[in-house]
Design a protein around this motif. Structure first.
Motif, mmCIF file in Angstrom:
data_model
loop_
_atom_site.group_PDB
_atom_site.id
_atom_site.type_symbol
_atom_site.label_atom_id
_atom_site.label_comp_id
_atom_site.label_asym_id
_atom_site.label_seq_id
_atom_site.Cartn_x
_atom_site.Cartn_y
_atom_site.Cartn_z
ATOM 1 N N GLY A 123 0.809 -1.219 0.000
ATOM 2 C CA GLY A 123 0.000 0.000 0.000
ATOM 3 C C GLY A 123 0.841 1.267 0.000
ATOM 4 O O GLY A 123 0.387 2.319 -0.433
ATOM 5 N N GLY A 124 2.053 1.151 0.518
ATOM 6 C CA GLY A 124 2.952 2.300 0.534
ATOM 7 C C GLY A 124 2.696 3.308 1.644
ATOM 8 O O GLY A 124 3.415 4.299 1.747
ATOM 9 N N GLN A 125 1.691 3.081 2.470
ATOM 10 C CA GLN A 125 1.303 4.104 3.452
ATOM 11 C C GLN A 125 2.346 4.288 4.553
ATOM 12 O O GLN A 125 2.424 5.357 5.171
ATOM 13 C CB GLN A 125 -0.057 3.765 4.079
ATOM 14 C CG GLN A 125 -1.183 3.604 3.066
ATOM 15 C CD GLN A 125 -1.374 4.847 2.216
ATOM 16 O OE1 GLN A 125 -1.854 5.874 2.679
ATOM 17 N NE2 GLN A 125 -0.968 4.767 0.942
ATOM 18 N N THR A 134 -7.768 3.055 2.195
ATOM 19 C CA THR A 134 -8.028 2.684 0.798
ATOM 20 C C THR A 134 -6.873 1.872 0.221
ATOM 21 O O THR A 134 -7.080 0.915 -0.525
ATOM 22 C CB THR A 134 -8.241 3.946 -0.055
ATOM 23 O OG1 THR A 134 -9.366 4.668 0.452
ATOM 24 C CG2 THR A 134 -8.512 3.587 -1.506
ATOM 25 N N LEU A 135 -5.659 2.268 0.540
ATOM 26 C CA LEU A 135 -4.496 1.608 -0.064
ATOM 27 C C LEU A 135 -3.721 0.711 0.897
ATOM 28 O O LEU A 135 -3.088 -0.249 0.458
ATOM 29 C CB LEU A 135 -3.526 2.662 -0.618
ATOM 30 C CG LEU A 135 -3.972 3.358 -1.905
ATOM 31 C CD1 LEU A 135 -2.891 4.337 -2.362
ATOM 32 C CD2 LEU A 135 -4.245 2.341 -3.007
ATOM 33 N N LEU A 161 1.532 9.691 -1.369
ATOM 34 C CA LEU A 161 1.991 8.384 -0.894
ATOM 35 C C LEU A 161 1.858 7.300 -1.960
ATOM 36 O O LEU A 161 2.023 6.119 -1.660
ATOM 37 C CB LEU A 161 1.200 7.957 0.351
ATOM 38 C CG LEU A 161 1.374 8.829 1.592
ATOM 39 C CD1 LEU A 161 0.673 8.174 2.788
ATOM 40 C CD2 LEU A 161 2.840 9.068 1.924
ATOM 41 N N PRO A 188 -10.756 7.801 -2.363
ATOM 42 C CA PRO A 188 -9.760 8.819 -2.003
ATOM 43 C C PRO A 188 -8.442 8.208 -1.539
ATOM 44 O O PRO A 188 -8.435 7.283 -0.724
ATOM 45 C CB PRO A 188 -10.427 9.589 -0.865
ATOM 46 C CG PRO A 188 -11.453 8.677 -0.306
ATOM 47 C CD PRO A 188 -11.845 7.713 -1.370
ATOM 48 N N VAL A 189 -7.342 8.726 -2.095
ATOM 49 C CA VAL A 189 -6.012 8.319 -1.639
ATOM 50 C C VAL A 189 -5.149 9.564 -1.503
ATOM 51 O O VAL A 189 -5.465 10.616 -2.065
ATOM 52 C CB VAL A 189 -5.331 7.335 -2.622
ATOM 53 C CG1 VAL A 189 -6.163 6.093 -2.817
ATOM 54 C CG2 VAL A 189 -5.026 8.007 -3.948
ATOM 55 N N SER A 190 -4.069 9.428 -0.763
ATOM 56 C CA SER A 190 -3.080 10.505 -0.664
ATOM 57 C C SER A 190 -2.130 10.351 -1.835
ATOM 58 O O SER A 190 -1.322 9.418 -1.858
ATOM 59 C CB SER A 190 -2.306 10.403 0.647
ATOM 60 O OG SER A 190 -3.158 10.437 1.761
ATOM 61 N N LEU A 196 2.581 2.698 -9.456
ATOM 62 C CA LEU A 196 1.372 2.076 -8.928
ATOM 63 C C LEU A 196 0.114 2.575 -9.639
ATOM 64 O O LEU A 196 -0.926 1.929 -9.590
ATOM 65 C CB LEU A 196 1.229 2.405 -7.437
ATOM 66 C CG LEU A 196 1.210 1.197 -6.529
ATOM 67 C CD1 LEU A 196 2.604 0.654 -6.378
ATOM 68 C CD2 LEU A 196 0.622 1.538 -5.190
ATOM 69 N N GLY A 246 -10.253 12.837 8.080
ATOM 70 C CA GLY A 246 -8.863 12.805 7.649
ATOM 71 C C GLY A 246 -8.424 14.003 6.830
ATOM 72 O O GLY A 246 -7.334 13.996 6.256
ATOM 73 N N ASN A 276 -6.747 7.263 8.434
ATOM 74 C CA ASN A 276 -7.878 7.949 7.841
ATOM 75 C C ASN A 276 -8.327 7.173 6.604
ATOM 76 O O ASN A 276 -7.731 6.154 6.250
ATOM 77 C CB ASN A 276 -7.491 9.392 7.493
ATOM 78 C CG ASN A 276 -6.287 9.456 6.580
ATOM 79 O OD1 ASN A 276 -6.253 8.820 5.509
ATOM 80 N ND2 ASN A 276 -5.276 10.205 6.972
ATOM 81 N N VAL A 277 -9.371 7.660 5.955
ATOM 82 C CA VAL A 277 -9.970 6.905 4.849
ATOM 83 C C VAL A 277 -8.968 6.655 3.723
ATOM 84 O O VAL A 277 -9.007 5.626 3.052
ATOM 85 C CB VAL A 277 -11.252 7.610 4.338
ATOM 86 C CG1 VAL A 277 -10.914 8.983 3.749
ATOM 87 C CG2 VAL A 277 -11.977 6.772 3.327
ATOM 88 N N ARG A 278 -8.036 7.584 3.538
ATOM 89 C CA ARG A 278 -7.081 7.414 2.437
ATOM 90 C C ARG A 278 -6.078 6.299 2.755
ATOM 91 O O ARG A 278 -5.717 5.501 1.887
ATOM 92 C CB ARG A 278 -6.333 8.719 2.181
ATOM 93 C CG ARG A 278 -7.235 9.865 1.790
ATOM 94 C CD ARG A 278 -6.435 11.117 1.509
ATOM 95 N NE ARG A 278 -5.652 11.544 2.646
ATOM 96 C CZ ARG A 278 -6.109 12.237 3.668
ATOM 97 N NH1 ARG A 278 -7.387 12.580 3.710
ATOM 98 N NH2 ARG A 278 -5.313 12.596 4.658
ATOM 99 N N VAL A 279 -5.652 6.258 4.000
ATOM 100 C CA VAL A 279 -4.739 5.190 4.423
ATOM 101 C C VAL A 279 -5.433 3.836 4.271
ATOM 102 O O VAL A 279 -4.835 2.859 3.835
ATOM 103 C CB VAL A 279 -4.313 5.394 5.900
ATOM 104 C CG1 VAL A 279 -3.589 4.173 6.431
ATOM 105 C CG2 VAL A 279 -3.465 6.634 6.032
#
Lengths: 780, 290, 154
Positions: free
Chosen positions: B34-36, B108-109, C59, C54-56, C64, C130, B103-106
């Motif tokens: 995920g890369g987080q 997701t991946l 990161l 949604p993603v950052s 990818l 977030g 959070n939601v972004r973390v």
């Protein structure tokens, strides 16, 4: 008796919650912030920051970095034409010594704080710039440092600067303190400690600079102050008129972009390389080394009668300037002037000292010293109320300043003070009390009032200018050097102009914040911008209106005073109307200008000797009252703010929606300060250089703040407005502390009120580290 | 953001290829899921791998049931753990724990395998796996081994995962019928936890604790399994007093480190509070289930 | 290396280094609306929708993104540039101050409401947990999204 002033709602556009013109581009992602700008051939700049808080630089070797492929230039102190930055307000430095401060652009042999800039690079890519930073060899000799202001003032403390660690002192004295305390029925003492926080704007320090076709060094930078073109010119050894600063829409300032940030580095790098250069700081760099809010240690001794009437305040303040002075002396001045609070106190003594340490430098931050002391005076008045057995709101009402009262510094309050109404409305807005949701949870309520100066010190002779012109088709252009930080600074000026000239908002365009092309209006700081540029625009628009009406009078055969301007026309009393383009053609024919350049001069005064209590210091003050309902988990110590209302007298709300937004945003920033934000420095080493360790509030960490707008109509700003940018950040810490006391009986005096601090104050946790017995019974 | 310039990037298309890469490479090889956790380190140049092996193309996501165990592929994203009906039915504490992550972004991946391999001492998933006695499948070229969760985490951000190994699958026992609860204490919603606690409890027909699991995160280098506390509960009636006693004992057995963000004694105190609350919640659910 | 992915509905090809993040690749390709606030996925300013979630982007290592769909805030607008009702709502409710957090919040709210259309204020607040905003205090942002959910802006 309270004085409630009603404001007539006679305006067409002013006072309406109009959508701001900049909002559309921002929501669509079209706005180009300082870091979004590119130029052909652009290089990327980066700064090497010192890892040590106190050190001597023995050796810097940059050749390996310079030789790297793709590195354009590496600079150290010796490469800077004039390696000094002054924090200097034009017109004041000759008058009050400690308000002038200096620092190096790049460190010269001596490091005084962790993060102090040591070298600069510019390279073809950002990655290469960072590679170059890593290739610079610096040999440091760590030196002893001092990290506590009290320790710094001891005679044997390591010297941060050769001249000693006491940077500034202020003393305010009014009345007869001893006599005051002699009369007092109760004397309450308290000591309060506030901490370092960061501005935490989401847009980091950033900008792009280039040398334009005429050889002018042009810097497009995220800043609150375009006047820094002078500072950059001085550093480069250029005439002031050869440097230009442009501020695009800024992604948050809060005082953290008031001093020079990246513009001087950008100026240097572009001037040396003759190529455009971009610099964008990482969050880590920003949290590490950018200026912070001053920690204040505040000692209060308050005397009161059994009626709750305050008779004496003795206040001792000590603030931490960090390694360089920046605005520290001025911040302490603001704190000193407001330290006794918005109350009538006949006998006051304030002693303030500012000390250098090897901590991160501190400077301007929303509230500017007048913010930190709110915790002091609002905690004290609650303690007085408790001591005399009266309701805390009642005691505030008893002592609240009124028009005609005199501040300890000698300034007479000339305008309406709406405190009793503000307090009542904030309290009412809390609604019905919330019941505790579990046995271990306590709920309580507290209030806090504040006063915040707006506008500059009167002896700085502040002024602002604006240019407004009609195009031939009746549309309007405003030009004024106002940085817009997101609070609608520019939009408010369009509203005022639209109102005065009778032109729809859609027909007004504003150009802001270009030191070469827009008349200067001064800094967007200190809650001065609406006051100053708003008045400048008002004065200018009115003058322009008069110019146009005098011509229209000839066209319409009526007296200018009998004409109105509305909806793009000029109208007579009987209803005859001519559209603006026709009037403007007449102006052209007659050689009458369709434009006006106006200046607003703030009422000024001479320097006040604060200790003699002789006079006016600030043009005016903004007053507010907050009410908080909090829940305290007595087991974990966690405070949750359940309800919060913030009432402010804004004089007149030019845009009520913007005013509400400012109240809510500043209050939340104040709650962050109170509960969770903390720059943790241990022996000068910053442990919170990430948004995962420096905690700014998210939506779930704060309640919806209920904003309450009171319009007394008596502000010094345009159409009776007062400022609102800073005032709401003052009360939250005190309101929460007072609510926690109401809920639990404990008095919190050190910010932030972390769960651990609260748990310890409640006696739930004892002992430092190591093995402390955990009490058997956890079933409370 | 400037990242370290030079690393080799490979994206194997099959598990065999991936294991071959891991087996053959010298130097600092990092696996990218995920890369987080990894990419922030790259962004700030705190990690400088020589090679990054991107495993996102491997068929390692997937949830299936097998003989009383739930098998979850290592590439399963947190958001899937959080919302999957199978996980909610078969092992709901895992879904609740995933919902607490970041959070939601973390979510997701971020992946299950990535979270476990990263081994943050305050991580929700490492703690839950230790509570569940999960079995982790580690593969290398030419072999595989199953490691119990408790043996997998060996220190701060450290596991037994070898440089040539890949975590491919996690098995957790079905927990239907058990009461469960997971809670954490963070300064701000979505932050890393100061202390996190997971408990599972089974109540027998007589109203006594038949089985109990208790794991605590954020109080040491690895998640702590409170065996003594579990034994203190087994066979006992889970009264409020007993739970409080067990919670206190579990906390007293710990010696958390003090850091800038919280002292050891406060973490110990939080552990007692949170453990009592989590046990109370788990018991309540167990009573409902019984 | 050459990679292809879809940006706002258009297939695009990029020449990237594996070490570059999606944030950097997008910005260098002219997508300035994707902001950098913290470099570690905490602030939400760099949010993009990655296969509608949604993603950052700070990161996501660029490779990818290969084969996936990326949406930035500009992708929400109709062709011809009229704003999405959610964007109108934010303007009308005074929910945009400095605007730096706004693109990330727009996308996060959009994705959330698409997934769960019938939500209350509390659920909206949780969905935004977030995304950091330093200017507004959040209330007007939540007001705007609530109004959008109710269909006030279409």
């Amino acid at each position: 008796m309270t004085e409630v002033v009603q404001v007539a709602k006679e305006f067409r556009v002013v006072g309406q919650p109009v959508a701001r013109h900049d909002a559309r581009d921002k929501v669509a992602g079209q706005t180009l912030y300082a870091g979004d700008w590119t130029m052909p051939g652009m290089l990327h700049g980066a700064v090497l920051q010192s890892p040590y808080p106190s050190a001597r630089i023995c050796r810097i070797e940059t050749s390996r970095a310079s030789r790297m492929r793709g590195v354009a230039v590496v600079l150290t102190a010796g490469d800077v034409p004039r390696n000094t930055l002054w924090t200097d307000l034009p017109g004041q430095t000759m008058v009050v010594g400690p308000l002038r401060s200096r620092l190096n652009v790049l460190a010269e042999g001596r490091i005084r704080y962790q993060g102090e800039p040591v070298a600069l690079v510019a390279a073809e890519t950002e990655a290469r710039a960072r590679d170059a930073l890593e290739a610079i060899e610096v040999e440091y000799e760590p030196l002893p440092g001092v990290f506590d202001p009290e320790e710094a003032l001891r005679p044997d403390a390591p010297r941060v600067h050769d001249e000693g660690n006491l940077l500034a002192q202020w003393r305010i004295s009014s009345g007869d303190l001893a006599a005051g305390f002699a009369r007092a029925d109760v004397v309450v003492e308290g000591e309060y400690q506030t901490h370092f926080v960061d501005a935490g704007f989401l847009e980091p320090e950033s900008g792009v600079a280039w040398v334009d076709a005429d050889g002018v060094v042009t810097i497009r930078v995220s800043t609150q102050v375009i006047e820094h073109f002078r500072d950059v010119a001085e550093v480069l050894g250029l005439p002031h008129n050869r440097v230009r600063v442009i501020a695009p829409y800024v992604g948050g300032g809060f005082g953290g972009k008031e001093d020079v940030t990246v513009e001087v580095y950008l100026g240097l790098l572009t001037w040396k390389t003759k190529r455009p250069v971009r610099m964008v700081w990482t969050r880590q760099e920003s949290l590490l080394a950018r200026t912070k809010r001053h920690p204040f240690r505040m000692r209060y001794r308050t005397g009161a009668l059994r009626t709750g009437e305050l008779v004496a305040q003795q206040i001792d303040l000590l603030s931490d300037a960090g390694a360089y002075a920046y605005m520290s002396a001025l911040v302490a001045l603001y704190a000193s002037v407001t330290a006794a609070g918005p109350y009538r106190v006949p006998n006051v003594e304030v002693n303030a000292r500012v000390a250098y340490t090897n901590n991160c430098p501190t400077s301007a931050m929303r509230g500017f010293g007048a913010m930190q002391v709110v915790l002091g005076y609002e905690s004290q008045i609650d303690r007085v109320a408790r001591a005399v057995g009266l309701d805390p709101k009642r005691v505030r009402e008893t002592n609240a300043l009124r028009r005609g009262d005199t501040l300890p510094v000698g300034q007479v309050i000339e305008r309406h003070v709406a405190l009793p109404e503000l307090l009542e409305r904030a309290w009412q807005a809390l609604g019905d009390p919330t019941l505790p949701r579990a046995p271990s949870v306590r709920v309580g309520r507290g209030v806090a009032c504040n006063m915040q100066p707006y506008g500059r010190l009167v002896w700085l002779h502040d002024w602002a200018s604006a240019w407004i012109g009609f195009e031939m088709d009746g549309t309007v252009v405003i030009r004024t050097g106002v940085p817009d930080l997101g609070a609608g600074q520019a939009s408010s000026l369009c509203q005022i102009t639209s109102e005065v000239l009778g032109v729809p908002m859609e027909h007004v365009t504003i150009h802001i914040a270009d030191s070469a092309l827009t008349p200067l209006a001064g800094t967007t700081t200190g809650t001065r911008q609406l006051y100053m540029s708003g008045n400048a625009v008002l004065v200018t628009a009115r003058n322009l209106r008069q110019q146009v009406l005098e011509v229209a009078a000839q066209v319409l055969n009526a007296a200018p005073d009998a004409l109105t301007m509305a909806e793009g026309e000029v109208r007579t009393a009987e209803g005859r109307a001519v559209r603006l383009p026709e009037i403007l053609r007449h102006c052209a024919k007659l050689g009458v200008p369709r434009t006006h350049l106006g200046v607003y001069h703030a009422p000024s005064g001479e320097v006040v000797d604060l200790s003699k209590g002789t006079g006016k210091v600030f043009p005016d003050y903004a007053f507010g009252a907050h009410a908080a309902e909090v829940e305290v988990d007595t087991e974990t110590g966690k405070i949750r703010v359940l309800k919060y209302a913030a009432a402010h007298d804004v004089g007149r709300a030019i845009n009520p929606q913007s005013v509400e937004g400012q109240i809510q945003g500043a209050t939340v920033q104040g709650l962050g300060f109170a509960l969770m934000e903390e720059v943790i420095l241990e022996q000068g080493i910053n442990l919170t250089t990430s948004f995962s360790t420096y905690l700014i509030p998210g939506v779930l960490d704060v309640p919806d703040v209920e904003p309450v707008i009171v319009e007394s109509g008596e502000g010094a700003g345009p159409l009776g407005a007062r400022g609102i940018g800073e005032p709401p950040i003052g009360p939250p810490a005190a309101a929460v502390a007072n609510a926690v006391e109401n809920a639990t009986g404990i008095r919190l005096t050190t910010t932030p009120f972390t769960p651990e601090r609260v748990a310890r104050a409640l006696g739930a946790v004892t002992g430092e580290d190591g093995r402390e017995p955990v009490p058997e019974d956890h079933s409370r | 953001m400037a990242t370290a310039l030079d690393f080799e990037y490979v994206a194997p298309a099959s598990l065999e290829e991936a294991l071959a890469e891991l087996g053959a490479r010298d130097g600092d090889v990092k696996v990218l899921a995920g890369g987080q956790s990894l990419v922030p380190l790259l962004n700030y140049r705190l990690a400088r791998p020589s090679t990054i092996v991107d495993i996102n193309g491997l068929p390692l996501a997937g949830i299936s049931m097998d003989d009383g165990w739930l098998r979850i592929g290592a590439l399963t994203r947190h958001v899937t753990l959080q919302h999957s009906p199978e996980i909610r039915a078969a092992c709901p504490v895992l879904a609740d724990a995933a919902a607490l992550i970041g959070n939601v972004r973390v979510r997701t991946l971020g992946t299950l395998g990535g979270s476990l391999a990263h081994a943050d001492p305050a991580g929700e998933l490492p703690m839950v796996m230790v509570a569940l006695d999960a079995r982790l499948t580690l593969r290398r070229r030419g072999g595989r081994r199953i490691v119990a969760a408790r043996d997998f985490f060996t220190g701060i951000l450290t596991t037994t995962l070898g440089a040539d190994e890949l975590l491919t699958e996690v098995e957790v026992p079905l927990t239907s019928g058990a009461g469960y609860a997971v809670e954490e204490f963070a300064r701000r919603a979505g932050d890393f936890a100061l202390v996190a606690v997971t408990a599972l409890v089974r109540i027998d027909r007589r109203g006594r604790v038949d089985d109990a699991r208790l794991a605590i995160g954020g109080v040491g280098p690895v998640p702590v399994r409170s065996i003594a506390a579990e034994e203190g509960l087994r066979g006992q009636e889970p009264t409020a007093e007993r739970l409080a006693q067990v919670a206190g004992a579990a906390a007293r057995a710990l010696d958390p480190v003090s850091d800038a963000f919280a002292s050891g004694s406060y973490r110990r105190h939080l552990t007692a509070i949170l453990t009592r609350r989590v046990l109370t919640g788990a018991v309540a659910r167990a009573m409902e289930a019984a | 290396m050459k990679i292809e992915f879809i940006v706002n509905g258009q297939p695009r090809e990029f020449d990237v280094a594996a070490s570059e993040t999606l944030l950097k690749v997008l910005r260098e390709a002219g997508c300035w609306e994707v902001k950098e606030g913290c470099g570690e996925g905490v602030c939400g300013s760099c949010t993009v929708l990655f296969d509608d979630q949604p993603v950052s982007s700070c990161l996501v290592l660029a490779p990818l993104a290969r084969g996936h769909s990326v949406i930035t805030v500009r992708g929400l607008q109709e062709n011809g540039g009229s704003l999405h009702p959610l964007q109108e709502a934010l303007i009308r409710h005074g929910a945009v101050q400095c605007g730096f957090c706004t693109p990330g919040i727009v996308l996060t709210a959009f994705a959330f409401v698409e997934r769960t259309p019938d939500v209350d204020r509390e659920a909206i607040r949780e969905a935004l947990a977030g995304n950091l905003c330093r200017c507004t205090g959040y209330a007007k942002i939540v007001d705007a999204i609530e109004a959008y959910v109710k269909g006030v802006y279409g």
